[in-house]
Design a protein around this motif. Sequence first.
Motif, PDB file in Angstrom:
ATOM      1  N   GLY A  11      11.147 138.913  62.925  1.00  0.00           N
ATOM      2  CA  GLY A  11      11.118 138.626  61.488  1.00  0.00           C
ATOM      3  C   GLY A  11      11.232 139.863  60.516  1.00  0.00           C
ATOM      4  N   GLY A  12      11.732 141.034  61.269  1.00  0.00           N
ATOM      5  CA  GLY A  12      11.565 142.252  60.440  1.00  0.00           C
ATOM      6  C   GLY A  12      13.230 142.653  60.109  1.00  0.00           C
ATOM      7  N   LYS A  13      13.541 143.532  59.262  1.00  0.00           N
ATOM      8  CA  LYS A  13      14.698 143.981  58.806  1.00  0.00           C
ATOM      9  C   LYS A  13      15.378 144.759  60.053  1.00  0.00           C
ATOM     10  CE  LYS A  13      13.274 148.486  56.810  1.00  0.00           C
ATOM     11  NZ  LYS A  13      13.328 148.951  58.122  1.00  0.00           N
ATOM     12  N   ASN A  14      14.708 145.823  60.756  1.00  0.00           N
ATOM     13  CA  ASN A  14      15.248 146.538  61.949  1.00  0.00           C
ATOM     14  C   ASN A  14      16.023 145.504  62.794  1.00  0.00           C
ATOM     15  OD1 ASN A  14      14.596 148.733  60.685  1.00  0.00           O
ATOM     16  ND2 ASN A  14      12.649 149.123  61.799  1.00  0.00           N
TER      17      ASN A  14
ATOM     18  N   GLU B 190      24.597 143.616  63.281  1.00  0.00           N
ATOM     19  CA  GLU B 190      25.505 144.577  63.844  1.00  0.00           C
ATOM     20  C   GLU B 190      26.303 144.429  65.411  1.00  0.00           C
ATOM     21  OE1 GLU B 190      26.208 149.478  63.742  1.00  0.00           O
ATOM     22  OE2 GLU B 190      24.361 148.478  62.681  1.00  0.00           O
ATOM     23  N   TYR B 191      25.176 144.238  66.166  1.00  0.00           N
ATOM     24  CA  TYR B 191      25.826 143.945  67.474  1.00  0.00           C
ATOM     25  C   TYR B 191      25.611 142.498  68.005  1.00  0.00           C
ATOM     26  CZ  TYR B 191      25.158 149.094  67.343  1.00  0.00           C
ATOM     27  OH  TYR B 191      25.190 150.305  67.080  1.00  0.00           O
ATOM     28  N   GLY B 192      25.322 141.468  67.424  1.00  0.00           N
ATOM     29  CA  GLY B 192      25.163 140.080  67.690  1.00  0.00           C
ATOM     30  C   GLY B 192      24.050 139.949  68.569  1.00  0.00           C
ATOM     31  N   ASP B 193      24.055 139.319  69.757  1.00  0.00           N
ATOM     32  CA  ASP B 193      22.883 138.747  70.580  1.00  0.00           C
ATOM     33  C   ASP B 193      22.656 139.833  71.505  1.00  0.00           C
ATOM     34  OD1 ASP B 193      21.142 137.162  71.603  1.00  0.00           O
ATOM     35  OD2 ASP B 193      22.746 136.183  73.079  1.00  0.00           O
ATOM     36  N   ILE B 194      21.841 140.921  70.778  1.00  0.00           N
ATOM     37  CA  ILE B 194      21.309 141.905  71.432  1.00  0.00           C
ATOM     38  C   ILE B 194      19.843 141.735  72.113  1.00  0.00           C
ATOM     39  CG2 ILE B 194      20.434 143.215  69.617  1.00  0.00           C
ATOM     40  CD1 ILE B 194      22.495 145.281  71.454  1.00  0.00           C
TER      41      ILE B 194
END
Length: 251
Positions: free
Chosen positions: A68-71, A78-82
């Motif tokens: 639930g955080g911004k990071n 940026e990277y999709g399903d990371i």
Amino acid sequence: MNHIINVTSSLLASTYRCWNGTIADKDVVQPEQTLILFDQENDAECRQVRESLTQLNLDILIVPCPKGGKNLASLQSEYGDIRLPLFVDNNQSKAMYGADSILTYLNRYYGKVSVSTSLLGKVTNQLSSTMATTVRLRSGVNARPSYQPELPLILYSFESSPFARLVREKLCALELTYILINIGKQQISDMGPAKMRWSLKPYHPLPNTKRDEFFKLYGNVQVPFLMDPNTNKAMFESKDIVAYLEQTYER
Ligand SMILES: N[C@@H](CCC(=O)N[C@@H](CS)C(=O)NCC(=O)O)C(=O)O
């Protein structure tokens, strides 16, 4: 949670992990460029990576990615399903995720760490790490609203320290990026709490180590120790550090 209960359950979490992440290698070369770990403190796989980093005595920039955080959101956009843990080594221009790949990589470039190869080994490892998460009631797993400082904080720690874990959980929940300086134990006289060591002789860390550097500055070695270059504060004591982080950074 009451501090004593908190420390006790953290102690239990380290016991579930058989105190992995206590002992550090004696010889270590820190890479030129700081390693980076996108991490969630109570994630079962992230824990396994941090245990190995203590063992290898490597310092690392931790970017906490609680749910639930911004990071985590910006990583995913940026990277999709990371998935976590995500490890970046700019010395070798390499990035990878998942404990298995990261441990295999650390083994290759930074020193011997154990990687479970059998199915039974993998399952037991994952189970004991998940039990450690459960006993900590998933502390630090979910993001809490916070103010973000300009500079990363600096934390002296080693993975299994029941006291340092409480601070890492708070840093994670508040998404505070920090430089983790691992100072695991390297000899018998490093064992035990700073004020009650197992050896009766006057304490001296091994010469020319990070512990030795710390000892020369502060007259003893004790973790957690937090430095905040944003406020010029430096402090020992897990309870005080957690209270400081809440007062300074929690919204
Ligand atoms: N009251 C302190 C206790 C800290 C403490 O005893 N930490 C242990 C590690 S769990 C330590 O620093 N031991 C000495 C050493 O590692 O050299 C706190 O809450 O932070």
